[in-house]
Design an enzyme around this catalytic site. Structure first.
Site, PDB file in Angstrom:
ATOM      1  N   ASP A 132      30.160  11.973  -5.614  1.00 54.12           N
ATOM      2  CA  ASP A 132      29.241  12.635  -6.505  1.00 54.12           C
ATOM      3  C   ASP A 132      28.071  12.555  -6.041  1.00 54.12           C
ATOM      4  OD1 ASP A 132      27.969  13.534  -8.733  1.00 54.12           O
ATOM      5  OD2 ASP A 132      28.812  12.415 -10.271  1.00 54.12           O
ATOM      6  N   GLU A 188      34.138  17.955 -10.500  1.00 54.67           N
ATOM      7  CA  GLU A 188      32.919  18.298 -11.179  1.00 54.67           C
ATOM      8  C   GLU A 188      32.069  19.856 -10.503  1.00 54.67           C
ATOM      9  OE1 GLU A 188      29.579  15.824 -10.909  1.00 54.67           O
ATOM     10  OE2 GLU A 188      28.498  16.833 -12.701  1.00 54.67           O
ATOM     11  N   HIS A 233      33.427   9.101 -20.291  1.00 54.65           N
ATOM     12  CA  HIS A 233      32.413   9.960 -20.510  1.00 54.65           C
ATOM     13  C   HIS A 233      32.666  11.503 -21.230  1.00 54.65           C
ATOM     14  CE1 HIS A 233      33.573  12.262 -16.942  1.00 54.65           C
ATOM     15  NE2 HIS A 233      33.856  10.948 -16.419  1.00 54.65           N
ATOM     16  N   HIS A 277      20.399  15.747 -15.247  1.00 58.93           N
ATOM     17  CA  HIS A 277      20.845  15.944 -16.725  1.00 58.93           C
ATOM     18  C   HIS A 277      19.681  16.739 -17.468  1.00 58.93           C
ATOM     19  CE1 HIS A 277      23.049  11.662 -16.067  1.00 58.93           C
ATOM     20  NE2 HIS A 277      23.831  12.756 -15.514  1.00 58.93           N
ATOM     21  N   ASP A 325      24.992  19.295  -9.086  1.00 60.39           N
ATOM     22  CA  ASP A 325      25.745  18.225  -9.297  1.00 60.39           C
ATOM     23  C   ASP A 325      27.334  18.430  -9.106  1.00 60.39           C
ATOM     24  OD1 ASP A 325      26.432  15.593 -10.478  1.00 60.39           O
ATOM     25  OD2 ASP A 325      25.724  16.149 -12.663  1.00 60.39           O
ATOM     26  N   ASP A 371       0.980  -1.179   0.044  1.00 57.35           N
ATOM     27  CA  ASP A 371      -0.031  -0.143  -0.033  1.00 57.35           C
ATOM     28  C   ASP A 371       0.725   1.195   0.123  1.00 57.35           C
ATOM     29  OD1 ASP A 371       1.075  -0.172   2.266  1.00 57.35           O
ATOM     30  OD2 ASP A 371      -0.684   0.342   3.526  1.00 57.35           O
ATOM     31  N   ARG A 397      37.445  12.271 -10.443  1.00 51.01           N
ATOM     32  CA  ARG A 397      36.477  13.142 -11.147  1.00 51.01           C
ATOM     33  C   ARG A 397      36.482  14.677 -10.434  1.00 51.01           C
ATOM     34  NH1 ARG A 397      32.792  10.188 -12.321  1.00 51.01           N
ATOM     35  NH2 ARG A 397      31.147  10.358 -10.608  1.00 51.01           N
ATOM     36  N   HIS A 404      26.956  18.298 -18.869  1.00 49.09           N
ATOM     37  CA  HIS A 404      25.702  18.133 -19.386  1.00 49.09           C
ATOM     38  C   HIS A 404      24.976  19.347 -18.841  1.00 49.09           C
ATOM     39  CE1 HIS A 404      24.867  16.921 -15.116  1.00 49.09           C
ATOM     40  NE2 HIS A 404      25.783  15.747 -15.442  1.00 49.09           N
ATOM     41  N   TYR A 418      39.884   7.411 -14.965  1.00 51.46           N
ATOM     42  CA  TYR A 418      39.454   6.150 -14.220  1.00 51.46           C
ATOM     43  C   TYR A 418      40.537   5.066 -14.677  1.00 51.46           C
ATOM     44  CZ  TYR A 418      35.529   9.284 -14.153  1.00 51.46           C
ATOM     45  OH  TYR A 418      34.823  10.404 -14.045  1.00 51.46           O
ATOM     46  N   GLU A 455      32.956  18.402 -15.959  1.00 52.86           N
ATOM     47  CA  GLU A 455      33.498  17.429 -14.869  1.00 52.86           C
ATOM     48  C   GLU A 455      34.271  16.348 -15.804  1.00 52.86           C
ATOM     49  OE1 GLU A 455      30.370  14.562 -14.275  1.00 52.86           O
ATOM     50  OE2 GLU A 455      28.702  15.871 -15.348  1.00 52.86           O
ATOM     51  N   HIS A 509      28.624   5.076 -12.301  1.00 57.46           N
ATOM     52  CA  HIS A 509      27.551   5.371 -11.567  1.00 57.46           C
ATOM     53  C   HIS A 509      27.555   4.311 -10.470  1.00 57.46           C
ATOM     54  CE1 HIS A 509      25.544   8.001 -14.896  1.00 57.46           C
ATOM     55  NE2 HIS A 509      26.681   8.380 -14.216  1.00 57.46           N
TER      56      HIS A 509
HETATM   57 MN   LIG Z   1      27.343  15.207 -13.656  1.00 57.43          MN
END
Ligand SMILES: [Mn+2]
Length: 437
Positions: free
Chosen positions: A259, A406, A349, A360, A270, A37, A404, A353, A387, A383, A242
């Site tokens: 991050d 950012e 990457h 995003h 971000d 529920d 990273r 963005h 890696y 960013e 991620h």
């Molecule tokens: Mn980002």
């Protein structure tokens, strides 16, 4: 009321973009069942919220531009319901919608199907985002069929159906000063929470403990919580872009990549920083850190109105490639290595963005097949990262390093306004922050 005027300005912009004698339909998001529920926490549809500032579920905004009646903002929303309100909180209802949300006409949501065909018929154009919510696609289909039923009485469906999403996305891409203020606040909350979280970071603590500090900081300062699932990645976990499991112990002499960012009044920050868990970078970590740092500064420096989006990317790739050559991780001529995308196993990457109500954020990246140029009022992340997954064919001493950095920037007339300017970033500042306990 001040805030409601900001949403009204967004509606005025949409009215301007609409064809004469047209109608735009914007449903909010549906409530989604989680299990048994319980429902998932409700978030309004961002396009809907951008034009309405209306927080409740079960609502549809109707914007009509007509020659006879001018511009009208009609809201279908939930009825007041004292019995339900006893359990789950006050409902705004129609009366307060008129007064507090600057709605021209408000009707109960259960009257939508009675009223919508009449509002939609004989318009030249219907603006709507297809395929986002199946149940609302169905509502539109039923509405159009109801109009078709009355075709002999002189009613007709709109001649043009126009995808609202692409118009709204381009509007949302260029932020006004109030939106930038909310983004700045999200960045400020994030900065303080990162600093606080690093006090909970020491060899032997766990990724989830650091995550707990972040969420605490986001909420404590009036944010809405996480703008996205926090990534708190110790050691080689940072090489998973991620990584959101966040349940591993933090080890001495490893790095911690965070991050994570707050959402404030529906606007997201971000932010990524990479910290040495024992408060001092090792020689190898520092060497890689400096490359990412230089790449990030160079990309920020490149960002200004009129430059092509890709220029930031190419700038970062060049700095990363030349840095990796210097360390002997890559071998060969820089131009050849760039042409072969030799950086890609280490930097896979993109440079950034759009950022806004969605982390995003909406808005096209290319126009007519070309990367678009930056414009004042756009907000983007910058960013770059490196890696080095264990097992890559490089000297083992680099294995497991994932870094990273950012930041969030607003493109201004002359360059950029860095919303995350107060985040420590230089290696020495980062080490200082981690050592302050
Ligand atoms: Mn980002």
């Amino acid at each position: 009321m001040q805030q409601q005027n900001d949403y009204k300005k967004h509606r005025e912009k949409l009215f301007k973009a609409m064809l004469p004698n047209s109608i735009a339909l914007l449903p909010t998001a549906p409530i989604i069942r989680r299990s048994a529920d319980q429902n998932y926490r409700f978030y309004p549809d961002n396009d809907f919220y951008y034009f309405t500032g209306y927080p409740e579920p079960e609502a549809v905004a109707v914007l009509i531009k007509s020659e006879q009646k001018g511009e009208r903002y009609i809201l279908f929303n939930r009825r007041k319901d004292p019995a339900q309100e006893q359990w789950s909180g006050i409902r705004i209802g129609q009366e307060a919608a008129l007064k507090e949300y600057l709605v021209d006409e408000a009707y109960p949501i259960d009257e939508l199907m009675n009223k919508l065909p009449e509002l939609t018929s004989n318009k030249e154009a219907l603006y709507f985002t297809w395929g986002r919510y199946t149940s609302f696609d169905e509502t539109i289909k039923n509405c159009l069929n109801k109009i078709r039923d009355k075709i002999r009485a002189g009613f007709k469906i709109p001649d043009h159906c126009i995808n609202l999403e692409s118009i709204v996305s381009e509007m949302r891409l260029i932020k006004d000063s109030q939106e930038i203020a909310w983004l700045r606040k999200a960045a400020e909350i994030t900065t303080l929470a990162h600093k606080q979280a690093m006090r909970a970071c020491y060899p032997g603590s766990n990724e989830y403990q650091v995550k707990a500090e972040l969420i605490y900081g986001f909420l404590k300062q009036g944010g809405m919580g996480e703008a996205y699932d926090s990534i708190v990645a110790g050691g080689e976990n940072a090489c998973i872009l991620h990584y959101t499991v966040n349940n591993q112990p933090l080890k001495a002499n490893e790095l911690l990549l965070i991050d994570a960012a707050a959402k404030y009044n529906f606007y997201c920050a971000d932010v990524t920083r990479t910290y040495p868990i024992s408060s001092k970078f090792t020689g190898e970590q520092k060497a890689i850190y400096e490359i990412v740092y230089e790449a990030q500064l160079a990309a920020i420096k490149a960002a200004k109105p009129g430059i092509c989006w890709l220029e930031m990317e190419l700038t970062a790739r060049r700095v990363i490639t030349s840095g990796l050559i210097e360390l002997g991780v890559l071998k060969g001529d820089i131009e050849e290595l760039l042409a072969q995308n030799a950086y890609a196993p280490f930097y896979m990457h993109r440079i950034g963005h759009w950022l806004g109500m969605d982390v995003h954020d909406v808005g096209r990246y290319k126009e007519n097949g070309q990367w678009r140029t930056l414009q004042s009022g756009m907000v983007t992340t910058i960013e770059p990262g490196i890696y080095i997954k264990p097992g890559l064919p490089v000297d083992r001493r680099w294995w497991g390093i994932g870094i990273r950095i950012e930041d969030n920037v607003v493109i201004t007339d002359s360059g950029v306004d860095i919303l995350t300017i107060d985040m420590p970033k230089k290696a020495s500042e980062i080490e200082m922050l981690v050592s302050e306990k």
